[in-house]
Design an enzyme around this catalytic site. Structure first.
Site, PDB file in Angstrom:
ATOM      1  N   SER A   1      32.549  40.355  67.764  1.00  0.00           N
ATOM      2  CA  SER A   1      31.557  39.290  67.896  1.00  0.00           C
ATOM      3  C   SER A   1      30.569  39.682  68.980  1.00  0.00           C
ATOM      4  CB  SER A   1      32.246  37.982  68.285  1.00  0.00           C
ATOM      5  OG  SER A   1      31.284  37.098  68.837  1.00  0.00           O
TER       6      SER A   1
ATOM      7  N   HIS B   1      30.408  40.543  63.658  1.00  0.00           N
ATOM      8  CA  HIS B   1      30.590  39.093  63.503  1.00  0.00           C
ATOM      9  C   HIS B   1      29.457  38.376  64.237  1.00  0.00           C
ATOM     10  CE1 HIS B   1      33.162  35.482  63.014  1.00  0.00           C
ATOM     11  NE2 HIS B   1      32.780  35.148  64.242  1.00  0.00           N
TER      12      HIS B   1
ATOM     13  N   ASP C   1      27.916  34.913  65.340  1.00  0.00           N
ATOM     14  CA  ASP C   1      28.226  33.495  65.541  1.00  0.00           C
ATOM     15  C   ASP C   1      26.945  32.683  65.582  1.00  0.00           C
ATOM     16  OD1 ASP C   1      31.142  33.378  65.867  1.00  0.00           O
ATOM     17  OD2 ASP C   1      30.788  34.713  67.573  1.00  0.00           O
TER      18      ASP C   1
ATOM     19  N   MET D   1      25.383  29.104  65.999  1.00  0.00           N
ATOM     20  CA  MET D   1      25.737  27.767  66.505  1.00  0.00           C
ATOM     21  C   MET D   1      24.473  26.941  66.666  1.00  0.00           C
ATOM     22  SD  MET D   1      28.467  28.741  69.459  1.00  0.00           S
ATOM     23  CE  MET D   1      29.702  30.041  69.234  1.00  0.00           C
TER      24      MET D   1
ATOM     25  N   HIS E   1      29.238  33.789  60.791  1.00  0.00           N
ATOM     26  CA  HIS E   1      30.135  32.647  61.005  1.00  0.00           C
ATOM     27  C   HIS E   1      29.244  31.462  61.348  1.00  0.00           C
ATOM     28  CE1 HIS E   1      33.498  30.757  63.719  1.00  0.00           C
ATOM     29  NE2 HIS E   1      33.222  30.021  62.671  1.00  0.00           N
TER      30      HIS E   1
ATOM     31  N   MET F   1      28.542  28.027  62.420  1.00  0.00           N
ATOM     32  CA  MET F   1      29.051  26.821  63.074  1.00  0.00           C
ATOM     33  C   MET F   1      27.882  25.862  63.179  1.00  0.00           C
ATOM     34  SD  MET F   1      31.426  28.762  65.835  1.00  0.00           S
ATOM     35  CE  MET F   1      30.496  30.275  65.602  1.00  0.00           C
TER      36      MET F   1
ATOM     37  N   MET G   1      40.491  29.412  62.998  1.00  0.00           N
ATOM     38  CA  MET G   1      40.065  29.442  64.403  1.00  0.00           C
ATOM     39  C   MET G   1      41.290  29.350  65.313  1.00  0.00           C
ATOM     40  SD  MET G   1      36.748  29.767  64.482  1.00  0.00           S
ATOM     41  CE  MET G   1      36.668  29.718  66.269  1.00  0.00           C
TER      42      MET G   1
ATOM     43  N   ASP H   1      39.930  34.087  64.739  1.00  0.00           N
ATOM     44  CA  ASP H   1      38.751  34.154  65.611  1.00  0.00           C
ATOM     45  C   ASP H   1      39.004  33.313  66.848  1.00  0.00           C
ATOM     46  OD1 ASP H   1      36.249  34.244  66.740  1.00  0.00           O
ATOM     47  OD2 ASP H   1      35.225  33.182  65.104  1.00  0.00           O
TER      48      ASP H   1
END
Ligand code: DX5
Ligand code: ZN
Length: 221
Positions: free
Chosen positions: A10, A34, A36, A38, A67, A69, A138, A174
Site C-alpha cells: 500500500s 494497493h 487506498d 478514501m 481499494h 473506501m 480488513m 489488509d
C-alpha cells in the site's frame, strides 16, 4: 496444490510527493500496488479524488489494486476499472447493489473485489461467490495505515477460506500486516497481503517484501 502468495504494498504511507521514486523501489518485487482511495465520508480520512487516482494508475508501471473506501461506491467503481486498475474492491457496507456493481467492474475489465470491515460478517455475503474475484478482509478499521493487526479477525479469515473452497477467489487481508502477523494470516488462509507501513518504514522496502512473501509461503498449505 500450494496457494500462490501475493504481496500488494500500500502506498498510503509512502512519500506521496515522490511517488514515482517510491514505486520504483518496490516495482520489481511487487505483485500489484494497493491504492487506498478514501473520501472522508466512508472513512474519516481523505487520500485521492478520482482524477488524481486515475493519474497514478496511468503512470504506475505495475498493475494497480484499487481499494475504494468511499460512500455510494456504485457509480464510481466501474470508472476505476475503465482507467486501467487490474482489481477494484468495493466495500459491502458502501454499496446499494452489490451484484450489479461487481458485474460492472468485471465488464469494464478488472477483477471484482468485495471488502468487509471488521464487524461485517462474511456469512451474509456467501451468496456473492459467483460475482467475486477477491474477498478483502480488513484486519484493522479502515481509514489509516500503521494500526495494530486485529488478531480476533483471523477466525473470519478461516471461515472465508472455508466458504471459498476450491474456487479461484483470492483472499486478501489488509491492515497491520508485518513480519509478526503475516504467518498467522497465511495459516488462516489468506493469500494476498496488503502491507503499508511494514514496507515503507523498512530500510529496504524491496527486501521487506521478499521476507514477507517467504514467511507467508513457508506456512501456506
Ligand atoms: C487502511 C488501508 C490499508 C493501509 C494498510 O484503511 O486500507 O491498506 O494502508 O497500512 P498498514 O499496512 O500500515 O496497516
Ligand atoms: Zn487498503
Amino acid at each position: 496444490m500450494a496457494r500462490e502468495i501475493r504481496i500488494t504494498p500500500s502506498i498510503l504511507n509512502a512519500d506521496l510527493t515522490n511517488l514515482g521514486r517510491e514505486i520504483s523501489r518496490i516495482a520489481s518485487v511487487s505483485d500489484l500496488i494497493h491504492l487506498d482511495v478514501m473520501d472522508n465520508v466512508f472513512v474519516p480520512n481523505f487520500t485521492f479524488d478520482f482524477e488524481r487516482a486515475s493519474q497514478i494508475v496511468k503512470e504506475c508501471p505495475i498493475a494497480v489494486d484499487a481499494h475504494l473506501m468511499v460512500a455510494d461506491v456504485d457509480l464510481i467503481a466501474p470508472a476505476y476499472a475503465e482507467v486501467g486498475c487490474s482489481s477494484v474492491t468495493i466495500h459491502a457496507e458502501a454499496t446499494r447493489n452489490i451484484t450489479s456493481t461487481l458485474r460492472a467492474i468485471r465488464k469494464a475489465g478488472a477483477r471484482a473485489g468485495l471488502g468487509l470491515k471488521p464487524a461485517t460478517s462474511i456469512e451474509a455475503y456467501a451468496d456473492c461467490l459467483d460475482e467475486v474475484d477477491m474477498f478483502l478482509i480488513m484486519t484493522v478499521e479502515p481509514g489509516f495505515g500503521g494500526q495494530k493487526f486485529m488478531y480476533e479477525i483471523l477466525e473470519k479469515v478461516k471461515r472465508t477460506r472455508a466458504i471459498i473452497g476450491d474456487r479461484p477467489i483470492w483472499l486478501q487481508v489488509d491492515g497491520g500486516v508485518s513480519l509478526e502477523t503475516i504467518g498467522q494470516a497465511s495459516e488462516a488462509g489468506a493469500d494476498v497481503f496488503v502491507a503499508g507501513s511494514a514496507v515503507f518504514k523498512a530500510d529496504d522496502p524491496a527486501s521487506m517484501i521478499l521476507s514477507l512473501r517467504n514467511l507467508a509461503i513457508s506456512v501456506a498449505d
